[in-house]
Design a protein around this motif. Structure first.
Motif, PDB file in Angstrom:
ATOM      1  N   LEU A   1       0.867  -1.167   0.000  1.00 14.15           N
ATOM      2  CA  LEU A   1       0.000   0.000   0.000  1.00 14.15           C
ATOM      3  C   LEU A   1       0.907   1.222   0.000  1.00 14.15           C
ATOM      4  CD1 LEU A   1      -2.818   1.373   0.410  1.00 14.15           C
ATOM      5  CD2 LEU A   1      -2.331   1.286   2.861  1.00 14.15           C
ATOM      6  N   VAL A   2       0.734   2.092  -1.001  1.00  9.45           N
ATOM      7  CA  VAL A   2       1.592   3.263  -1.138  1.00  9.45           C
ATOM      8  C   VAL A   2       0.730   4.514  -1.039  1.00  9.45           C
ATOM      9  CG1 VAL A   2       3.367   4.403  -2.518  1.00  9.45           C
ATOM     10  CG2 VAL A   2       3.074   1.913  -2.678  1.00  9.45           C
TER      11      VAL A   2
ATOM     12  N   ARG B   1      -6.241   0.519  -7.679  1.00  6.38           N
ATOM     13  CA  ARG B   1      -6.801   1.421  -6.670  1.00  6.38           C
ATOM     14  C   ARG B   1      -7.311   0.593  -5.492  1.00  6.38           C
ATOM     15  NH1 ARG B   1      -9.278   6.484  -7.812  1.00  6.38           N
ATOM     16  NH2 ARG B   1      -9.352   5.855  -9.998  1.00  6.38           N
ATOM     17  N   PRO B   2      -6.838   0.847  -4.279  1.00  8.22           N
ATOM     18  CA  PRO B   2      -7.260   0.013  -3.135  1.00  8.22           C
ATOM     19  C   PRO B   2      -8.683   0.306  -2.693  1.00  8.22           C
ATOM     20  CG  PRO B   2      -5.842   1.778  -2.378  1.00  8.22           C
ATOM     21  CD  PRO B   2      -5.847   1.858  -3.886  1.00  8.22           C
TER      22      PRO B   2
ATOM     23  N   LEU C   1      -2.247   0.383  -4.658  1.00  6.58           N
ATOM     24  CA  LEU C   1      -1.739  -0.916  -4.247  1.00  6.58           C
ATOM     25  C   LEU C   1      -0.891  -1.462  -5.387  1.00  6.58           C
ATOM     26  CD1 LEU C   1      -4.642  -2.736  -2.380  1.00  6.58           C
ATOM     27  CD2 LEU C   1      -2.310  -2.484  -1.567  1.00  6.58           C
ATOM     28  N   MET C   2       0.263  -1.992  -5.035  1.00  8.29           N
ATOM     29  CA  MET C   2       1.169  -2.578  -6.019  1.00  8.29           C
ATOM     30  C   MET C   2       1.465  -4.018  -5.638  1.00  8.29           C
ATOM     31  SD  MET C   2       4.032   0.378  -6.665  1.00  8.29           S
ATOM     32  CE  MET C   2       3.566   2.086  -6.990  1.00  8.29           C
ATOM     33  N   ARG C   3       1.441  -4.874  -6.625  1.00  8.98           N
ATOM     34  CA  ARG C   3       1.878  -6.258  -6.450  1.00  8.98           C
ATOM     35  C   ARG C   3       3.147  -6.445  -7.277  1.00  8.98           C
ATOM     36  NH1 ARG C   3      -2.736 -10.497  -6.494  1.00  8.98           N
ATOM     37  NH2 ARG C   3      -2.890  -9.556  -4.402  1.00  8.98           N
ATOM     38  N   LEU C   4       4.276  -6.638  -6.578  1.00 15.35           N
ATOM     39  CA  LEU C   4       5.577  -6.621  -7.234  1.00 15.35           C
ATOM     40  C   LEU C   4       6.363  -7.883  -6.890  1.00 15.35           C
ATOM     41  CD1 LEU C   4       6.549  -2.924  -6.335  1.00 15.35           C
ATOM     42  CD2 LEU C   4       5.280  -3.734  -8.335  1.00 15.35           C
TER      43      LEU C   4
ATOM     44  N   ARG D   1       3.960  -2.733   3.551  1.00 18.69           N
ATOM     45  CA  ARG D   1       3.823  -4.061   2.974  1.00 18.69           C
ATOM     46  C   ARG D   1       2.605  -4.736   3.598  1.00 18.69           C
ATOM     47  NH1 ARG D   1       9.309  -6.644   1.824  1.00 18.69           N
ATOM     48  NH2 ARG D   1       9.544  -7.040   4.051  1.00 18.69           N
ATOM     49  N   THR D   2       1.708  -5.260   2.753  1.00 11.22           N
ATOM     50  CA  THR D   2       0.452  -5.806   3.263  1.00 11.22           C
ATOM     51  C   THR D   2       0.314  -7.308   3.081  1.00 11.22           C
ATOM     52  OG1 THR D   2      -0.683  -5.336   1.170  1.00 11.22           O
ATOM     53  CG2 THR D   2      -0.754  -3.625   2.872  1.00 11.22           C
ATOM     54  N   ALA D   3       1.143  -7.924   2.243  1.00 10.85           N
ATOM     55  CA  ALA D   3       1.051  -9.367   2.037  1.00 10.85           C
ATOM     56  C   ALA D   3       2.309  -9.861   1.339  1.00 10.85           C
ATOM     57  CB  ALA D   3      -0.183  -9.732   1.201  1.00 10.85           C
TER      58      ALA D   3
END
Length: 258
Positions: A118-119, A179-180, A201-204, A233-235
Protein backbone atom coordinates in the motif's frame (compact mmCIF):
# COMPACT_ATOMS: atom_id res chain seq x y z
CA UNK A 1 17.37 -33.68 16.42
CA UNK A 2 16.38 -30.10 15.66
CA UNK A 3 13.07 -28.90 17.09
CA UNK A 4 10.27 -27.84 14.71
CA UNK A 5 10.11 -24.18 13.77
CA UNK A 6 7.37 -21.85 14.94
CA UNK A 7 6.47 -19.25 12.31
CA UNK A 8 5.28 -15.87 13.57
CA UNK A 9 3.47 -13.27 11.49
CA UNK A 10 3.83 -9.77 12.90
CA UNK A 11 3.26 -6.10 12.11
CA UNK A 12 5.75 -3.25 12.28
CA UNK A 13 4.05 0.14 12.40
CA UNK A 14 4.47 3.73 13.47
CA UNK A 15 7.82 4.96 14.74
CA UNK A 16 9.19 1.40 14.67
CA UNK A 17 9.37 1.70 10.86
CA UNK A 18 12.63 3.59 11.34
CA UNK A 19 14.22 0.61 13.12
CA UNK A 20 16.80 -1.19 10.97
CA UNK A 21 16.77 -4.95 10.34
CA UNK A 22 19.64 -5.77 12.73
CA UNK A 23 18.13 -3.69 15.51
CA UNK A 24 14.78 -5.38 14.89
CA UNK A 25 16.39 -8.80 15.34
CA UNK A 26 17.86 -7.65 18.67
CA UNK A 27 14.43 -6.42 19.82
CA UNK A 28 12.92 -9.84 19.11
CA UNK A 29 15.80 -11.63 20.84
CA UNK A 30 15.38 -9.49 23.97
CA UNK A 31 11.63 -10.14 23.98
CA UNK A 32 12.17 -13.91 23.78
CA UNK A 33 14.75 -13.80 26.56
CA UNK A 34 12.46 -11.75 28.82
CA UNK A 35 9.62 -14.20 28.21
CA UNK A 36 11.72 -17.02 29.80
CA UNK A 37 10.56 -19.37 27.04
CA UNK A 38 12.99 -22.25 26.29
CA UNK A 39 14.76 -20.82 23.25
CA UNK A 40 16.94 -23.18 21.27
CA UNK A 41 20.47 -21.89 20.69
CA UNK A 42 23.19 -22.62 18.18
CA UNK A 43 26.35 -24.38 19.33
CA UNK A 44 29.84 -22.96 19.31
CA UNK A 45 31.85 -20.16 20.89
CA UNK A 46 29.08 -17.55 20.60
CA UNK A 47 25.65 -19.27 20.75
CA UNK A 48 22.65 -17.29 19.61
CA UNK A 49 18.91 -18.03 19.34
CA UNK A 50 17.75 -20.01 16.34
CA UNK A 51 15.79 -17.30 14.56
CA UNK A 52 15.36 -16.67 10.84
CA UNK A 53 13.69 -13.65 9.26
CA UNK A 54 12.12 -13.28 5.85
CA UNK A 55 12.55 -10.34 3.49
CA UNK A 56 14.28 -7.41 5.15
CA UNK A 57 11.95 -4.43 5.42
CA UNK A 58 13.62 -1.19 4.25
CA UNK A 59 13.97 1.49 6.92
CA UNK A 60 10.97 3.82 6.81
CA UNK A 61 8.48 1.22 5.56
CA UNK A 62 5.61 -0.20 7.60
CA UNK A 63 4.25 -3.73 7.34
CA UNK A 64 1.36 -5.86 8.52
CA UNK A 65 2.83 -9.02 6.95
CA UNK A 66 6.32 -9.74 8.27
CA UNK A 67 7.46 -13.22 9.26
CA UNK A 68 9.91 -14.79 11.67
CA UNK A 69 10.86 -18.44 12.30
CA UNK A 70 12.06 -19.37 15.78
CA UNK A 71 12.90 -22.70 17.43
CA UNK A 72 12.32 -23.65 21.07
CA UNK A 73 13.91 -26.43 23.11
CA UNK A 74 10.54 -27.33 24.68
CA UNK A 75 6.82 -27.10 24.03
CA UNK A 76 5.45 -23.58 23.50
CA UNK A 77 1.78 -22.70 23.17
CA UNK A 78 0.05 -19.77 21.54
CA UNK A 79 -0.78 -18.16 24.87
CA UNK A 80 2.93 -18.21 25.77
CA UNK A 81 3.80 -16.22 22.68
CA UNK A 82 0.96 -13.74 22.84
CA UNK A 83 1.12 -13.06 26.58
CA UNK A 84 4.79 -13.53 27.44
CA UNK A 85 6.52 -12.46 24.24
CA UNK A 86 3.91 -10.05 22.92
CA UNK A 87 3.89 -8.00 26.11
CA UNK A 88 7.68 -7.62 25.91
CA UNK A 89 7.57 -6.07 22.43
CA UNK A 90 7.65 -2.27 22.03
CA UNK A 91 4.65 -0.37 20.73
CA UNK A 92 4.49 -0.81 16.96
CA UNK A 93 5.45 -4.49 16.95
CA UNK A 94 2.57 -6.94 17.33
CA UNK A 95 2.20 -10.69 16.88
CA UNK A 96 -0.70 -11.22 14.46
CA UNK A 97 -0.60 -15.00 14.03
CA UNK A 98 1.65 -17.91 14.95
CA UNK A 99 1.91 -21.65 14.69
CA UNK A 100 4.13 -24.57 13.69
CA UNK A 101 5.51 -24.64 10.19
CA UNK A 102 3.45 -26.95 7.98
CA UNK A 103 5.17 -30.20 7.07
CA UNK A 104 7.61 -29.69 4.23
CA UNK A 105 7.47 -25.93 4.69
CA UNK A 106 10.13 -23.92 2.89
CA UNK A 107 12.36 -21.32 4.51
CA UNK A 108 11.16 -17.73 4.53
CA UNK A 109 14.12 -16.57 2.44
CA UNK A 110 13.16 -19.08 -0.26
CA UNK A 111 9.41 -18.66 -0.02
CA UNK A 112 8.71 -14.95 -0.65
CA UNK A 113 8.42 -14.35 -4.39
CA UNK A 114 5.77 -11.62 -4.62
CA UNK A 115 4.63 -8.89 -2.22
CA UNK A 116 1.80 -6.37 -2.01
CA UNK A 117 2.38 -2.76 -0.99
CA UNK A 118 0.00 0.00 0.00
CA UNK A 119 1.59 3.26 -1.14
CA UNK A 120 0.30 6.62 0.14
CA UNK A 121 1.20 9.27 -2.42
CA UNK A 122 2.08 12.92 -2.62
CA UNK A 123 3.08 15.13 -5.51
CA UNK A 124 6.77 15.89 -5.65
CA UNK A 125 8.26 19.29 -6.34
CA UNK A 126 7.97 20.38 -9.92
CA UNK A 127 4.56 18.74 -10.40
CA UNK A 128 2.61 21.85 -11.31
CA UNK A 129 0.19 24.32 -9.79
CA UNK A 130 -1.05 24.06 -6.22
CA UNK A 131 -4.67 23.78 -7.38
CA UNK A 132 -3.74 20.55 -9.16
CA UNK A 133 -2.81 19.05 -5.79
CA UNK A 134 -6.18 20.09 -4.33
CA UNK A 135 -8.49 18.81 -7.04
CA UNK A 136 -9.63 15.58 -8.63
CA UNK A 137 -7.03 16.24 -11.33
CA UNK A 138 -4.46 14.69 -8.97
CA UNK A 139 -5.97 11.21 -9.11
CA UNK A 140 -7.10 11.57 -12.72
CA UNK A 141 -3.50 12.15 -13.79
CA UNK A 142 -2.30 9.36 -11.51
CA UNK A 143 -4.57 6.61 -12.85
CA UNK A 144 -4.08 7.73 -16.43
CA UNK A 145 -0.33 7.30 -15.88
CA UNK A 146 -0.84 3.90 -14.22
CA UNK A 147 -2.99 2.64 -17.13
CA UNK A 148 -0.34 3.81 -19.58
CA UNK A 149 2.42 2.06 -17.64
CA UNK A 150 0.57 -1.28 -17.48
CA UNK A 151 -0.09 -1.15 -21.23
CA UNK A 152 3.63 -1.07 -22.04
CA UNK A 153 5.74 -4.10 -22.92
CA UNK A 154 8.87 -2.47 -21.52
CA UNK A 155 9.22 -0.17 -18.50
CA UNK A 156 12.72 1.27 -18.05
CA UNK A 157 13.38 2.50 -14.51
CA UNK A 158 16.34 3.54 -12.42
CA UNK A 159 17.32 1.65 -9.29
CA UNK A 160 20.35 1.65 -7.01
CA UNK A 161 22.54 -1.45 -6.95
CA UNK A 162 25.72 -1.53 -4.90
CA UNK A 163 25.73 2.24 -4.69
CA UNK A 164 25.34 2.80 -8.43
CA UNK A 165 22.31 3.93 -10.43
CA UNK A 166 21.36 1.49 -13.16
CA UNK A 167 18.50 1.49 -15.68
CA UNK A 168 16.62 -1.80 -16.10
CA UNK A 169 13.40 -3.00 -17.69
CA UNK A 170 11.11 -3.69 -14.71
CA UNK A 171 7.90 -4.58 -16.60
CA UNK A 172 8.09 -8.31 -15.82
CA UNK A 173 8.58 -7.48 -12.13
CA UNK A 174 5.26 -5.58 -11.98
CA UNK A 175 2.38 -7.98 -11.43
CA UNK A 176 -0.32 -5.32 -11.01
CA UNK A 177 -1.07 -1.78 -9.80
CA UNK A 178 -4.61 -0.89 -8.72
CA UNK A 179 -6.80 1.42 -6.67
CA UNK A 180 -7.26 0.01 -3.14
CA UNK A 181 -10.63 -0.61 -1.57
CA UNK A 182 -11.13 0.20 2.10
CA UNK A 183 -10.58 -3.35 3.33
CA UNK A 184 -7.33 -3.57 1.40
CA UNK A 185 -5.58 -0.79 3.29
CA UNK A 186 -3.71 -3.21 5.51
CA UNK A 187 -6.53 -4.01 7.96
CA UNK A 188 -4.99 -1.55 10.40
CA UNK A 189 -6.08 2.05 9.95
CA UNK A 190 -3.86 4.83 8.72
CA UNK A 191 -3.35 8.02 10.69
CA UNK A 192 -5.91 10.78 10.16
CA UNK A 193 -3.42 12.81 8.12
CA UNK A 194 -3.11 9.96 5.59
CA UNK A 195 -6.67 8.67 5.37
CA UNK A 196 -7.72 11.07 2.60
CA UNK A 197 -4.45 10.99 0.67
CA UNK A 198 -4.33 9.24 -2.74
CA UNK A 199 -3.21 5.61 -2.51
CA UNK A 200 -2.24 2.79 -4.82
CA UNK A 201 -1.74 -0.92 -4.25
CA UNK A 202 1.17 -2.58 -6.02
CA UNK A 203 1.88 -6.26 -6.45
CA UNK A 204 5.58 -6.62 -7.23
CA UNK A 205 8.04 -9.48 -7.57
CA UNK A 206 10.81 -9.95 -5.03
CA UNK A 207 13.04 -12.24 -7.12
CA UNK A 208 15.67 -11.99 -8.51
CA UNK A 209 15.63 -8.75 -6.47
CA UNK A 210 13.05 -6.83 -4.47
CA UNK A 211 11.42 -4.30 -6.78
CA UNK A 212 10.65 -1.17 -4.75
CA UNK A 213 7.46 0.87 -5.25
CA UNK A 214 9.62 3.98 -5.69
CA UNK A 215 11.04 2.50 -8.90
CA UNK A 216 7.53 1.99 -10.25
CA UNK A 217 6.52 5.55 -9.38
CA UNK A 218 9.61 6.91 -11.10
CA UNK A 219 8.54 5.12 -14.30
CA UNK A 220 5.11 6.81 -14.49
CA UNK A 221 4.94 9.21 -17.42
CA UNK A 222 3.27 12.61 -17.50
CA UNK A 223 3.80 16.00 -15.91
CA UNK A 224 3.30 14.87 -12.33
CA UNK A 225 6.12 13.58 -10.15
CA UNK A 226 4.76 11.02 -7.72
CA UNK A 227 6.42 10.38 -4.39
CA UNK A 228 5.58 7.99 -1.52
CA UNK A 229 4.55 9.51 1.81
CA UNK A 230 4.29 6.02 3.25
CA UNK A 231 4.92 2.47 2.04
CA UNK A 232 3.26 -0.42 3.89
CA UNK A 233 3.82 -4.06 2.97
CA UNK A 234 0.45 -5.81 3.26
CA UNK A 235 1.05 -9.37 2.04
CA UNK A 236 3.70 -11.81 0.84
CA UNK A 237 3.25 -14.79 -1.47
CA UNK A 238 4.91 -17.72 -3.13
CA UNK A 239 3.85 -19.04 -6.52
CA UNK A 240 3.05 -22.59 -7.59
CA UNK A 241 1.01 -24.26 -10.34
CA UNK A 242 -2.22 -23.02 -8.74
CA UNK A 243 -1.08 -19.38 -8.67
CA UNK A 244 -0.12 -17.05 -5.83
CA UNK A 245 -0.40 -18.41 -2.30
CA UNK A 246 -0.10 -16.37 0.88
CA UNK A 247 2.78 -17.19 3.22
CA UNK A 248 0.03 -17.41 5.86
CA UNK A 249 -0.77 -20.81 4.33
CA UNK A 250 2.62 -22.13 5.42
CA UNK A 251 1.59 -21.75 9.08
CA UNK A 252 -0.42 -24.37 10.99
CA UNK A 253 -2.30 -21.63 12.80
CA UNK A 254 -3.17 -21.99 16.45
CA UNK A 255 -5.52 -19.07 16.05
CA UNK A 256 -6.36 -17.26 12.83
CA UNK A 257 -7.43 -14.08 14.63
CA UNK A 258 -5.10 -11.10 14.09
Amino acid sequence: MESPAIRIKYSKLGKLRFLGHRDLARVWERAFRRSKLPLEFTHGFSPHPKMAFGLALPVGWESVAEYLDVRFAGEVKERDLRERVGTSLPQGLQIRAAGPLRQGGRSLSDLAEVADYLVVLELGEGSGEKDTRESGAFETKLWSSVDELLSRDHVPATRIRRGESIVEDIRQMIVDVWRPRGEEEGEIGLSASLEEAPKVLMRLRTKPYVLRPESVLSALEGEAIWGPRLVRRTAQYWQDESGLRSIDESIELWDSAP
